[in-house]
Enzyme design. Sequence first.
Site, mmCIF file in Angstrom:
data_model
loop_
_atom_site.group_PDB
_atom_site.id
_atom_site.type_symbol
_atom_site.label_atom_id
_atom_site.label_comp_id
_atom_site.label_asym_id
_atom_site.label_seq_id
_atom_site.Cartn_x
_atom_site.Cartn_y
_atom_site.Cartn_z
ATOM 1 N N ASN A 9 0.872 -1.175 0.000
ATOM 2 C CA ASN A 9 0.000 0.000 0.000
ATOM 3 C C ASN A 9 0.907 1.222 0.000
ATOM 4 O OD1 ASN A 9 -1.781 2.056 0.489
ATOM 5 N ND2 ASN A 9 -2.416 1.356 2.522
ATOM 6 N N TRP A 10 1.006 1.843 -1.161
ATOM 7 C CA TRP A 10 1.945 2.974 -1.274
ATOM 8 C C TRP A 10 1.407 4.243 -0.611
ATOM 9 C CZ3 TRP A 10 4.103 2.769 -7.041
ATOM 10 C CH2 TRP A 10 4.896 1.609 -7.172
ATOM 11 N N LYS A 11 0.142 4.254 -0.243
ATOM 12 C CA LYS A 11 -0.472 5.445 0.378
ATOM 13 C C LYS A 11 -0.227 6.668 -0.514
ATOM 14 C CE LYS A 11 -0.113 3.129 4.782
ATOM 15 N NZ LYS A 11 -0.009 3.199 6.236
ATOM 16 N N HIS A 94 -9.470 1.178 5.384
ATOM 17 C CA HIS A 94 -8.172 1.417 6.031
ATOM 18 C C HIS A 94 -8.372 2.393 7.194
ATOM 19 C CE1 HIS A 94 -4.029 2.514 6.741
ATOM 20 N NE2 HIS A 94 -3.692 1.440 6.043
ATOM 21 N N GLU A 96 -6.660 4.772 8.186
ATOM 22 C CA GLU A 96 -6.397 6.179 7.839
ATOM 23 C C GLU A 96 -7.622 6.804 7.185
ATOM 24 O OE1 GLU A 96 -2.789 5.432 5.667
ATOM 25 O OE2 GLU A 96 -1.769 4.930 7.548
ATOM 26 N N GLU A 166 -5.051 -4.899 10.705
ATOM 27 C CA GLU A 166 -4.055 -3.838 10.871
ATOM 28 C C GLU A 166 -4.299 -3.111 12.187
ATOM 29 O OE1 GLU A 166 -2.326 -2.633 6.735
ATOM 30 O OE2 GLU A 166 -3.886 -1.245 7.334
ATOM 31 N N GLY A 172 2.834 2.283 10.854
ATOM 32 C CA GLY A 172 3.798 3.372 10.706
ATOM 33 C C GLY A 172 4.532 3.748 11.979
ATOM 34 N N SER A 212 3.777 -2.020 10.419
ATOM 35 C CA SER A 212 5.225 -2.091 10.643
ATOM 36 C C SER A 212 5.806 -3.464 10.307
ATOM 37 C CB SER A 212 5.580 -1.680 12.076
ATOM 38 O OG SER A 212 5.199 -0.336 12.303
ATOM 39 N N GLY A 233 3.021 -1.107 4.238
ATOM 40 C CA GLY A 233 3.046 0.317 3.937
ATOM 41 C C GLY A 233 4.462 0.779 3.619
ATOM 42 N N GLY A 234 5.117 1.396 4.587
ATOM 43 C CA GLY A 234 6.438 1.999 4.377
ATOM 44 C C GLY A 234 7.438 1.094 3.687
HETATM 45 P P1 13P Z 1 3.198 0.419 7.654
HETATM 46 O O1 13P Z 1 3.707 -0.872 7.050
HETATM 47 O O2 13P Z 1 3.919 1.621 7.156
HETATM 48 O O3 13P Z 1 3.122 0.320 9.135
HETATM 49 O O4 13P Z 1 1.687 0.586 7.129
HETATM 50 C C1 13P Z 1 0.831 -0.479 7.202
HETATM 51 C C2 13P Z 1 -0.406 -0.127 6.468
HETATM 52 O O5 13P Z 1 -1.146 0.753 6.880
HETATM 53 C C3 13P Z 1 -0.695 -0.860 5.227
HETATM 54 O O6 13P Z 1 -1.981 -0.597 4.778
#
Ligand code: 13P
Length: 250
Positions: A9-11, A94, A96, A166, A172, A212, A233-234
Amino acid sequence: MRQKIIAGNWKMNTTLEEGIQLLQAIAVQIKDNTAQVIICPPHTHLASFNDNKDVHKQILIGAQNCADEACGAYTGDISVAMIQPFVKFCIVGHSERRSYHGETNESIKAKIDLLLQHQIQPIFCCGESLEERNNEVHFELVESQIAAALFHLDESSIAQIIIAYEPIWAIGTGHTASSAQAQEMHAFIRSLIAKKYSSAIADRISIIYGGSCNASNAMELFAQSDIDGGLIGGASLKAEEFIKIIQAAN
Ligand code: 13P
């Protein structure tokens, strides 16, 4: 055996140019992987990634979000019909989106229905906050999210859903859930599906972990019997690291 899935997930990261480079850098390093690799870039990248399918044959593309209405006066929103030519998957719910955009279980349910009508597999996210975990209501909370968004589906539709657990406190933050904490919740989620539908269906559904997840902890997480991969994510923004995570799922 259940399908192992590694989704990036590149956000809200990468320009189109950066995204094309990153996709290529990942694609060239994918060997004979058994996990299904999915990349969810920003919407602005979808058409271009679709035009260049040849360079990323082993990677499927997903969207990060969609509107909960089919069309109309919703300025700035992107409908399911608009993304349909470009994606096989779409992330919904999600945390977020839930926290920064006030998304409710009702709207997430509507998105899931629209996605399934358009033959797009939802990657449905659920998970508790740190406060909810500390108050020991995390199982209840996840159960309520799943029941509200998914339990109206019939057997053939629920089988299309990928569930991503999640925990918000792990997203993050660098504080990943321990493999035991994640396994416990994944097993609980699978038991909910078994109770509502059947154990045959519960056994088929991929439940992936996000929060993470990185090259160092992926192997231990994915070794758990109910963890079928990750939503990253990251660490999905660095080709080398993402490849290591993909390899950890093999
Ligand atoms: P991180 O891997 O950056 O913690 O993010 C996870 C995430 O929200 C994937 O959708």
